[in-house]
Design a protein around this motif. Structure first.
Motif, PDB file in Angstrom:
ATOM      1  N   UNK A   1      -3.445   0.147  -3.088  1.00 30.82           N
ATOM      2  CA  UNK A   1      -2.631  -1.035  -2.838  1.00 30.82           C
ATOM      3  C   UNK A   1      -2.271  -1.682  -4.166  1.00 30.82           C
ATOM      4  N   UNK A   2      -1.012  -2.102  -4.261  1.00 29.24           N
ATOM      5  CA  UNK A   2      -0.485  -2.712  -5.483  1.00 29.24           C
ATOM      6  C   UNK A   2      -0.058  -4.139  -5.191  1.00 29.24           C
ATOM      7  N   UNK A   3      -0.101  -4.962  -6.196  1.00 30.57           N
ATOM      8  CA  UNK A   3       0.238  -6.376  -6.015  1.00 30.57           C
ATOM      9  C   UNK A   3       1.732  -6.609  -5.870  1.00 30.57           C
TER      10      UNK A   3
ATOM     11  N   UNK B   1       6.023   8.174  -9.706  1.00 30.33           N
ATOM     12  CA  UNK B   1       5.082   8.903 -10.562  1.00 30.33           C
ATOM     13  C   UNK B   1       4.451  10.073  -9.800  1.00 30.33           C
ATOM     14  N   UNK B   2       4.064   9.849  -8.560  1.00 31.29           N
ATOM     15  CA  UNK B   2       3.478  10.916  -7.753  1.00 31.29           C
ATOM     16  C   UNK B   2       4.459  12.071  -7.574  1.00 31.29           C
ATOM     17  N   UNK B   3       5.706  11.726  -7.292  1.00 26.19           N
ATOM     18  CA  UNK B   3       6.732  12.756  -7.097  1.00 26.19           C
ATOM     19  C   UNK B   3       6.993  13.510  -8.395  1.00 26.19           C
TER      20      UNK B   3
ATOM     21  N   UNK C   1       0.836  -1.195   0.000  1.00 22.07           N
ATOM     22  CA  UNK C   1       0.000   0.000   0.000  1.00 22.07           C
ATOM     23  C   UNK C   1       0.870   1.244   0.000  1.00 22.07           C
ATOM     24  N   UNK C   2       0.533   2.172  -0.898  1.00 20.77           N
ATOM     25  CA  UNK C   2       1.226   3.452  -0.967  1.00 20.77           C
ATOM     26  C   UNK C   2       0.432   4.466  -0.142  1.00 20.77           C
ATOM     27  N   UNK C   3       1.122   5.074   0.803  1.00 21.97           N
ATOM     28  CA  UNK C   3       0.571   6.147   1.612  1.00 21.97           C
ATOM     29  C   UNK C   3       1.283   7.440   1.225  1.00 21.97           C
ATOM     30  N   UNK C   4       0.636   8.563   1.490  1.00 17.82           N
ATOM     31  CA  UNK C   4       1.241   9.848   1.146  1.00 17.82           C
ATOM     32  C   UNK C   4       1.112  10.795   2.332  1.00 17.82           C
TER      33      UNK C   4
ATOM     34  N   UNK D   1       7.430  -3.505  -7.093  1.00 20.19           N
ATOM     35  CA  UNK D   1       7.838  -2.644  -8.203  1.00 20.19           C
ATOM     36  C   UNK D   1       6.722  -1.704  -8.640  1.00 20.19           C
ATOM     37  N   UNK D   2       5.482  -2.203  -8.656  1.00 20.76           N
ATOM     38  CA  UNK D   2       4.347  -1.346  -9.014  1.00 20.76           C
ATOM     39  C   UNK D   2       4.169  -0.226  -7.991  1.00 20.76           C
ATOM     40  N   UNK D   3       4.318  -0.553  -6.732  1.00 23.61           N
ATOM     41  CA  UNK D   3       4.162   0.440  -5.668  1.00 23.61           C
ATOM     42  C   UNK D   3       5.266   1.499  -5.747  1.00 23.61           C
ATOM     43  N   UNK D   4       6.496   1.069  -5.986  1.00 22.89           N
ATOM     44  CA  UNK D   4       7.602   2.025  -6.111  1.00 22.89           C
ATOM     45  C   UNK D   4       7.405   2.900  -7.343  1.00 22.89           C
TER      46      UNK D   4
END
Length: 97
Positions: free
Chosen positions: A24-26, A37-39, A4-7, A29-32
């Motif tokens: 949440x990503x599986x 991308x957000x940054x 899960x990506x939190x911000x 690598x997808x989460x990173x």
């Protein structure tokens, strides 16, 4: 294992009431990739608003969004530094052409 990506935003860093959940990503690598991308999207929006490359880092450190993944050793700060270094390198090459 899901990731899960939190911000957090740097202005309210560590304040759980200001924390957002991206999704949440599986895979790790997808989460990173989502964090990066957000940054990048945020830094590009600063540039579009007229911020100089030199002011990007200070602005991000004060007010920027800092995505993170609790289970992963990922640094938003390092992603920002890498992105800005790439811009600085591009500006330097453009100036010498």
């Amino acid at each position: 294992m899901p990731f899960t990506v939190f911000v957090d935003d740097n202005f309210h860093h560590g304040d759980p009431e200001e924390r957002l959940t991206d999704r949440t990503y599986e895979t790790r690598d997808e989460a990173i990739a989502r964090c990066k991308q957000l940054i990048e999207n945020e830094l590009l929006s600063y540039l579009e608003q007229g911020f100089s490359v030199e002011k990007l880092y200070a602005t991000w450190m004060m007010f920027g969004e800092a995505p993170y993944i609790p289970e992963v050793d990922y640094s938003a700060k390092k992603s920002v530094e890498t992105f800005i270094a790439g811009l600085s390198h591009f500006d330097h090459q453009k100036g010498s052409a």
